[in-house]
Design a protein around this motif. Structure first.
Motif, mmCIF file in Angstrom:
data_model
loop_
_atom_site.group_PDB
_atom_site.id
_atom_site.type_symbol
_atom_site.label_atom_id
_atom_site.label_comp_id
_atom_site.label_asym_id
_atom_site.label_seq_id
_atom_site.Cartn_x
_atom_site.Cartn_y
_atom_site.Cartn_z
ATOM 1 N N MET A 1 28.660 30.864 -2.073
ATOM 2 C CA MET A 1 29.502 30.729 -3.262
ATOM 3 C C MET A 1 30.805 30.022 -2.902
ATOM 4 S SD MET A 1 31.122 33.714 -5.707
ATOM 5 C CE MET A 1 29.525 34.325 -6.191
ATOM 6 N N ILE A 2 31.228 29.114 -3.729
ATOM 7 C CA ILE A 2 32.493 28.421 -3.524
ATOM 8 C C ILE A 2 33.551 29.067 -4.408
ATOM 9 C CG2 ILE A 2 33.737 26.237 -3.702
ATOM 10 C CD1 ILE A 2 31.087 24.791 -3.311
ATOM 11 N N VAL A 3 34.605 29.559 -3.782
ATOM 12 C CA VAL A 3 35.710 30.200 -4.493
ATOM 13 C C VAL A 3 36.950 29.330 -4.321
ATOM 14 C CG1 VAL A 3 37.150 32.257 -4.716
ATOM 15 C CG2 VAL A 3 34.749 32.481 -4.004
ATOM 16 N N ALA A 4 37.498 28.850 -5.421
ATOM 17 C CA ALA A 4 38.721 28.055 -5.374
ATOM 18 C C ALA A 4 39.891 28.883 -5.871
ATOM 19 C CB ALA A 4 38.584 26.788 -6.216
ATOM 20 N N ILE A 5 41.026 28.722 -5.224
ATOM 21 C CA ILE A 5 42.247 29.457 -5.585
ATOM 22 C C ILE A 5 43.365 28.448 -5.791
ATOM 23 C CG2 ILE A 5 43.931 31.186 -4.847
ATOM 24 C CD1 ILE A 5 41.519 32.147 -2.950
ATOM 25 N N THR A 136 32.212 24.508 -16.572
ATOM 26 C CA THR A 136 30.890 23.890 -16.534
ATOM 27 C C THR A 136 29.824 24.981 -16.564
ATOM 28 O OG1 THR A 136 30.749 23.907 -14.109
ATOM 29 C CG2 THR A 136 31.834 22.003 -15.146
ATOM 30 N N ALA A 137 28.577 24.565 -16.674
ATOM 31 C CA ALA A 137 27.483 25.537 -16.696
ATOM 32 C C ALA A 137 27.400 26.290 -15.377
ATOM 33 C CB ALA A 137 26.163 24.825 -16.985
ATOM 34 N N GLU A 138 27.729 25.618 -14.282
ATOM 35 C CA GLU A 138 27.636 26.228 -12.950
ATOM 36 C C GLU A 138 28.911 26.946 -12.528
ATOM 37 O OE1 GLU A 138 27.093 22.940 -13.522
ATOM 38 O OE2 GLU A 138 24.917 23.080 -13.700
ATOM 39 N N GLY A 139 30.032 26.574 -13.116
ATOM 40 C CA GLY A 139 31.315 27.152 -12.694
ATOM 41 C C GLY A 139 32.484 26.398 -13.277
ATOM 42 N N PHE A 140 33.231 25.705 -12.397
ATOM 43 C CA PHE A 140 34.437 24.997 -12.846
ATOM 44 C C PHE A 140 34.584 23.675 -12.106
ATOM 45 C CE2 PHE A 140 35.061 29.516 -13.241
ATOM 46 C CZ PHE A 140 35.597 29.668 -14.516
ATOM 47 N N GLN A 141 35.202 22.716 -12.769
ATOM 48 C CA GLN A 141 35.592 21.477 -12.111
ATOM 49 C C GLN A 141 37.101 21.342 -12.223
ATOM 50 O OE1 GLN A 141 33.353 17.704 -12.143
ATOM 51 N NE2 GLN A 141 35.149 16.809 -13.127
ATOM 52 N N GLU A 146 43.547 12.549 -7.395
ATOM 53 C CA GLU A 146 42.762 11.943 -6.328
ATOM 54 C C GLU A 146 41.283 12.328 -6.385
ATOM 55 O OE1 GLU A 146 44.644 12.943 -2.683
ATOM 56 O OE2 GLU A 146 46.577 12.082 -3.241
ATOM 57 N N GLU A 147 40.972 13.600 -6.128
ATOM 58 C CA GLU A 147 39.576 13.998 -6.016
ATOM 59 C C GLU A 147 39.306 15.266 -6.808
ATOM 60 O OE1 GLU A 147 38.456 15.695 -2.226
ATOM 61 O OE2 GLU A 147 40.550 15.823 -1.616
ATOM 62 N N PRO A 148 38.172 15.301 -7.532
ATOM 63 C CA PRO A 148 37.804 16.523 -8.237
ATOM 64 C C PRO A 148 37.190 17.531 -7.270
ATOM 65 C CG PRO A 148 36.142 14.858 -8.607
ATOM 66 C CD PRO A 148 37.238 14.200 -7.791
ATOM 67 N N ILE A 149 37.302 18.809 -7.615
ATOM 68 C CA ILE A 149 36.717 19.880 -6.815
ATOM 69 C C ILE A 149 35.891 20.755 -7.742
ATOM 70 C CG2 ILE A 149 37.245 22.007 -5.542
ATOM 71 C CD1 ILE A 149 39.661 20.608 -4.372
ATOM 72 N N THR A 150 34.709 21.107 -7.317
ATOM 73 C CA THR A 150 33.877 22.018 -8.088
ATOM 74 C C THR A 150 33.792 23.354 -7.370
ATOM 75 O OG1 THR A 150 31.858 21.228 -6.999
ATOM 76 C CG2 THR A 150 32.503 20.144 -9.068
ATOM 77 N N CYS A 151 33.687 24.420 -8.142
ATOM 78 C CA CYS A 151 33.610 25.761 -7.561
ATOM 79 C C CYS A 151 32.813 26.683 -8.476
ATOM 80 C CB CYS A 151 35.003 26.325 -7.314
ATOM 81 S SG CYS A 151 36.000 26.511 -8.805
ATOM 82 N N ASP A 152 32.338 27.771 -7.904
ATOM 83 C CA ASP A 152 31.590 28.776 -8.672
ATOM 84 C C ASP A 152 32.518 29.806 -9.305
ATOM 85 O OD1 ASP A 152 28.876 27.853 -7.816
ATOM 86 O OD2 ASP A 152 29.649 28.437 -5.845
ATOM 87 N N ARG A 153 33.575 30.148 -8.584
ATOM 88 C CA ARG A 153 34.560 31.109 -9.077
ATOM 89 C C ARG A 153 35.951 30.502 -8.903
ATOM 90 N NH1 ARG A 153 30.373 32.808 -10.394
ATOM 91 N NH2 ARG A 153 29.507 34.927 -10.154
ATOM 92 N N SER A 363 37.145 36.417 -21.460
ATOM 93 C CA SER A 363 36.571 35.375 -22.308
ATOM 94 C C SER A 363 35.953 34.219 -21.534
ATOM 95 C CB SER A 363 37.643 34.824 -23.255
ATOM 96 O OG SER A 363 38.760 34.340 -22.520
ATOM 97 N N VAL A 364 36.333 34.062 -20.243
ATOM 98 C CA VAL A 364 35.811 32.966 -19.423
ATOM 99 C C VAL A 364 35.222 33.565 -18.145
ATOM 100 C CG1 VAL A 364 36.312 30.747 -18.326
ATOM 101 C CG2 VAL A 364 37.643 31.474 -20.326
ATOM 102 N N PRO A 365 33.910 33.794 -18.111
ATOM 103 C CA PRO A 365 33.289 34.388 -16.920
ATOM 104 C C PRO A 365 33.545 33.546 -15.668
ATOM 105 C CG PRO A 365 31.761 34.382 -18.773
ATOM 106 C CD PRO A 365 32.945 33.560 -19.194
ATOM 107 N N GLY A 366 33.863 34.223 -14.577
ATOM 108 C CA GLY A 366 34.104 33.526 -13.319
ATOM 109 C C GLY A 366 35.540 33.091 -13.107
#
Length: 381
Positions: A1-5, A136-141, A146-153, A363-366
């Motif tokens: 799982m990718i967790v972004a803070i 997103t359906a999978e998590g968050f963008q 510069e660069e986008p980051i995707t994460c699950d939580r 209201s926003v899971p994850g």
């Protein structure tokens, strides 16, 4: 799982370390400034008051202060000290319950946290400011220039607006608002309070042990005893921070009654000044040895004694006025100094939108939020 803070302050670093305890997680800590913990280095006048062994729910504020109860029960002050000890930090607890690093340097706290972040499953990105969050359906963008980051939580730990010169920001409130969360009005807390007393510029830098009573329309609003700092613009120091949260927030007359000798009864002071009146002591030196020299001279002047008088020349009424100025000087308050000078933001994102057990958005899971971005702030220390 990718967790972004988002946010490399105290809550963000703690969240990253907690998430990294699960070795299967890949943790990404994003900080918009060049280094983590910048505001933390300034807290407690550079000493970093990192906890209080007496911390309880009633020491917190917000529209729903009971929101903190679950967190405090799950992770007590004793747990906090053990956690820091595990990171290698030696601490000392003062009689008041306030906990400081044994080195008496905030850098020690920042350094042990920074070094603890050096783990295989933690990636630290400084100079990365998130400008947009997309669910997103999978998590968050997460997007920046510069660069986008995707994460699950995703954990939002951007901190508050207070101390903007050190990194206070509106970004957390704005990001969460775009995801449907509401924010209260923001105002400064643990902050200097301005006064119109004309003698303040001459007392800049003077410190005194003082009992401070805040009065609103003549009624006692708050009271505290401790170190008072007099500044060019008003009153400051721990004793003021403790009771500054809502001062001048409502209309009406706000004043501060100052007792510069809270442990000495007025009659004892009057007896000593009567003794000094039997000497050739210049009037401006009447309070020498009792109070800071500058403060003593200003208070005798405030009592209405002018010119090159000697103590032996003043009347009983004038001496009583000096005692009154020392024991119950009342000055008008105008407003808090502002967010730039505040240590804490009062207000924030409403906690009713989050689960107090998990800090997850209802209201926003994850999506999670923690720290000063939420509508929770504590008493000084």
């Amino acid at each position: 799982m990718i967790v972004a803070i988002i946010g490399g302050g105290a809550s963000g670093m703690a969240a990253a370390l907690a998430a990294a305890e699960n070795e299967k997680n890949q943790v990404i800590l994003l900080e918009r400034q060049a280094r983590v913990g910048r505001k933390l280095q300034a807290t407690g006048n550079g000493r970093c008051n990192l906890s209080n062994i007496h911390a309880v729910g009633r020491g917190y504020h917000g529209q729903s202060p009971e929101f903190v109860n679950n967190a405090i029960s799950a992770f007590t002050p004793a747990d906090t000290l053990r956690w820091f000890e595990g990171l290698g930090l030696f601490t000392v607890t003062e009689e008041s319950g306030k906990v400081y690093p044994y080195s008496d340097q905030a850098n020690s706290v920042v350094d042990v946290l920074r070094l603890a972040l050096i783990k295989e499953n933690i990636t630290l990105k400084t100079g990365y400011e998130v400008t947009k969050i997309q669910k997103t359906a999978e998590g968050f963008q997460l997007t920046n220039e510069e660069e986008p980051i995707t994460c699950d939580r995703l954990i939002v730990a951007c901190g508050g607006l207070a101390g903007s010169k050190l990194g206070g920001t509106m970004s957390g409130y704005k990001l969460l608002a775009k995801l449907g969360h509401r924010c209260t009005k923001l105002r400064p807390s643990l902050v200097q309070i301005k006064s119109s007393w004309p003698e303040l510029p001459s007392l800049k830098g003077v410190r005194a042990n003082c009992c401070v009573e805040i009065l609103h329309n003549g009624e006692v609003y708050a009271k505290s005893i401790g170190e008072l700092q007099l500044t060019e613009h008003g009153i400051s120091g721990p004793v003021v921070f403790e009771i500054s949260r809502d001062v001048c927030a409502e209309r009406g007359k706000w004043t501060a009654k100052l007792d510069f000798l809270p442990n000495l009864p007025a009659e004892v002071l009057e007896k000593e000044l009567q003794r000094r009146r039997n000497t050739n002591l210049p009037m401006e030196e009447l309070l020498t040895g009792i109070l800071h020299n500058r403060l003593g001279r200003v208070l005798t002047k405030t009592a209405g004694i002018k010119g090159k008088q000697y103590a032996s020349q003043i009347s009983n009424a004038e001496l009583a006025e000096v005692v009154a100025c020392v024991k119950s000087l009342e000055i008008t308050l105008t407003e808090p100094l502002g967010m730039d000078s505040a240590q804490v933001t009062a207000g924030g994102v409403l906690t009713d939108g989050f689960d107090p057990n998990t800090m997850e958005s209802k209201s926003v899971p994850g999506l999670y939020a923690c720290g000063e971005v939420l509508d929770i702030d504590g008493d000084c220390g």
